[in-house]
Design a protein around this motif. Structure first.
Motif, short mmCIF file in Angstrom:
data_model
loop_
_atom_site.label_atom_id
_atom_site.label_comp_id
_atom_site.label_asym_id
_atom_site.label_seq_id
_atom_site.Cartn_x
_atom_site.Cartn_y
_atom_site.Cartn_z
N PHE A 65 -92.65 45.93 -28.67
CA PHE A 65 -93.69 46.79 -29.24
C PHE A 65 -93.39 48.27 -28.98
N GLU A 66 -92.18 48.56 -28.51
CA GLU A 66 -91.84 49.93 -28.15
C GLU A 66 -91.90 50.89 -29.33
N ASP A 67 -91.67 50.39 -30.55
CA ASP A 67 -91.60 51.28 -31.70
C ASP A 67 -92.93 51.42 -32.44
N PHE A 68 -93.92 50.62 -32.07
CA PHE A 68 -95.22 50.73 -32.73
C PHE A 68 -95.93 51.99 -32.26
N VAL A 69 -96.52 52.72 -33.19
CA VAL A 69 -97.19 53.97 -32.83
C VAL A 69 -98.47 53.69 -32.06
N PHE A 70 -99.33 52.87 -32.62
CA PHE A 70 -100.65 52.67 -32.02
C PHE A 70 -100.70 51.35 -31.24
N LEU A 71 -101.05 51.47 -29.95
CA LEU A 71 -101.03 50.31 -29.06
C LEU A 71 -102.39 50.09 -28.42
N ASN A 72 -102.67 48.84 -28.05
CA ASN A 72 -103.88 48.57 -27.29
C ASN A 72 -103.60 48.81 -25.81
N ARG A 73 -104.60 48.60 -24.98
CA ARG A 73 -104.44 48.93 -23.55
C ARG A 73 -103.45 48.02 -22.84
N ARG A 74 -103.12 46.90 -23.49
CA ARG A 74 -102.13 45.98 -22.92
C ARG A 74 -100.71 46.26 -23.40
N GLY A 75 -100.55 47.34 -24.18
CA GLY A 75 -99.22 47.72 -24.62
C GLY A 75 -98.70 46.93 -25.80
N ARG A 76 -99.62 46.36 -26.58
CA ARG A 76 -99.24 45.62 -27.79
C ARG A 76 -99.82 46.31 -29.02
N ALA A 77 -99.33 45.89 -30.17
CA ALA A 77 -99.85 46.46 -31.42
C ALA A 77 -101.31 46.07 -31.61
N LEU A 78 -102.08 46.95 -32.20
CA LEU A 78 -103.48 46.66 -32.49
C LEU A 78 -103.58 45.67 -33.65
N THR A 79 -104.70 44.97 -33.71
CA THR A 79 -104.94 44.04 -34.81
C THR A 79 -105.86 44.69 -35.84
N ARG A 80 -105.92 44.08 -37.03
CA ARG A 80 -106.82 44.57 -38.07
C ARG A 80 -108.27 44.54 -37.58
N VAL A 81 -108.63 43.45 -36.91
CA VAL A 81 -110.01 43.29 -36.44
C VAL A 81 -110.37 44.40 -35.47
N MET A 82 -109.43 44.77 -34.61
CA MET A 82 -109.69 45.81 -33.62
C MET A 82 -109.97 47.15 -34.31
N ILE A 83 -109.24 47.45 -35.36
CA ILE A 83 -109.47 48.71 -36.09
C ILE A 83 -110.86 48.71 -36.70
N PHE A 84 -111.27 47.57 -37.30
CA PHE A 84 -112.61 47.46 -37.86
C PHE A 84 -113.67 47.70 -36.80
N LEU A 85 -113.50 47.09 -35.62
CA LEU A 85 -114.48 47.22 -34.55
C LEU A 85 -114.57 48.65 -34.03
N ILE A 86 -113.42 49.30 -33.90
CA ILE A 86 -113.39 50.69 -33.41
C ILE A 86 -114.19 51.58 -34.36
N ILE A 87 -113.95 51.41 -35.67
CA ILE A 87 -114.65 52.25 -36.66
C ILE A 87 -116.13 51.92 -36.69
N LYS A 88 -116.46 50.64 -36.60
CA LYS A 88 -117.87 50.22 -36.61
C LYS A 88 -118.62 50.85 -35.43
N GLU A 89 -118.01 50.84 -34.25
CA GLU A 89 -118.64 51.41 -33.07
C GLU A 89 -118.82 52.91 -33.19
N LEU A 90 -117.83 53.59 -33.79
CA LEU A 90 -117.93 55.03 -33.98
C LEU A 90 -119.04 55.39 -34.96
N VAL A 91 -119.11 54.66 -36.07
CA VAL A 91 -120.13 54.94 -37.08
C VAL A 91 -121.52 54.72 -36.51
N ALA A 92 -121.66 53.74 -35.60
CA ALA A 92 -122.96 53.46 -34.97
C ALA A 92 -123.46 54.65 -34.16
N LYS A 93 -122.55 55.51 -33.74
CA LYS A 93 -122.92 56.70 -32.96
C LYS A 93 -123.32 57.88 -33.84
#
Length: 298
Positions: free
Chosen positions: A206-234
């Motif tokens: 996963f060294e070449d992936f730009v965006f990583l989760n806290r475990r050092g792996r690539a993010l998933t589609r679901v994670m991106i949806f959740l991040i945006i949903k949480e931001l919009v809720a604010k």
């Protein structure tokens, strides 16, 4: 010939001769299996015996089940391909689905955000947290480049050509395209990569992936949806915002600003310009200005 044999032969044809991807083959097979299930209830045990009226009644049955017009059109397309295969194999003399028209599709205008609404979402990001700058960089990139969520999560460091203000994007069908990237998105990615990402452990491969989760792996589609949903809720926004909303907004704002539709098509990675046209929520004032500017007799 029974349905199981015909469908299996069709599947092999799609795999070996058409070289379709696994997901595409499975989608075709699922759609033909729907026709099979219906046909068996009508005592049509042999697909070679299917008539045009049988397919029309099948489509009407789908409508009664409230299957959406888009799904009906896709299923009909698969049925036509199936019977074209049987025609190619000299199993039938005529494609019974050939002259059946797909249901009319309503072209729903996608939601998009105003610039101030995008700013409100970005302002809701807590930059004091390690993931804050990552999230800001992701949203800036979605909006700056009009990326699909799959293109964002698969973006590589080796795809960043900041010296010429472009990034390389791998889109649908593994087709590559170069997309311009704005200074704001570049700056956020630089800060994230050099001040945040470089301090976290990264898993092998996963060294070449730009965006990583806290475990050092690539993010998933679901994670991106959740991040945006949480931001919009604010925020004060009541719109249904998804990663694709930023893509819609990217295209809409470019078109409203006077960008050429063909250029937007290239940046979005659309094969057909008709697909790009649904992103153009152009008001009458803008359309009038286009006529006055470009028509020889305004």
């Amino acid at each position: 010939m029974n349905w199981k044999v015909a469908i299996n032969n069709f599947k092999q044809y799609l795999q070996l001769e058409r070289s379709l991807a696994k997901n595409s083959v499975e989608a075709y097979v699922r759609d033909i299996e729907k026709l099979e299930s219906y046909s068996l209830t009508q005592d049509i045990l042999n697909p070679l015996k299917v008539q045009t009226t049988d397919i029309q009644l099948f489509l009407r049955w789908l409508g009664e089940l409230e299957v959406q017009a888009t799904s009906q059109a896709r299923i009909l397309s698969g049925i036509k391909a199936f019977f074209n295969f049987l025609l190619l194999e000299d199993e039938i003399k005529q494609n019974p689905a050939e002259l059946i028209e797909a249901p009319r599709l309503s072209r729903k205008l996608p939601d998009f955000l105003r610039v101030d609404e995008i700013e409100e979402i970005i302002s809701a990001i807590d930059l004091s947290k390690p993931e804050g700058m990552r999230n800001k960089a992701m949203i800036e990139t979605l909006y700056s480049c009009g990326l699909r969520v799959s293109e964002l999560i698969n973006l590589k460091l080796s795809d960043l050509f900041f010296e010429i203000d472009f990034i390389k994007v791998v889109g649908k069908g593994n087709k590559e395209r170069l997309v311009p990237i704005g200074n704001g998105a570049k700056k956020c990615i630089d800060i994230y990569v050099n001040e945040v990402r470089n301090h976290q452990p990264i898993k092998a491969s996963f060294e070449d992936f730009v965006f990583l989760n806290r475990r050092g792996r690539a993010l998933t589609r679901v994670m991106i949806f959740l991040i945006i949903k949480e931001l919009v809720a604010k925020t004060t926004l009541t719109k249904n915002v998804s990663p694709h909303t930023f893509r819609h907004s990217f295209a809409t704002h470019l078109i409203e600003g006077g960008a050429d539709l063909r250029a937007v098509q290239d940046m979005l990675g659309h094969e057909s310009i008709t697909t790009t046209e649904i992103y153009t929520h152009l008001d009458r004032a803008y359309l009038q200005s286009v006529i006055k500017s470009y028509h020889p007799r305004p």
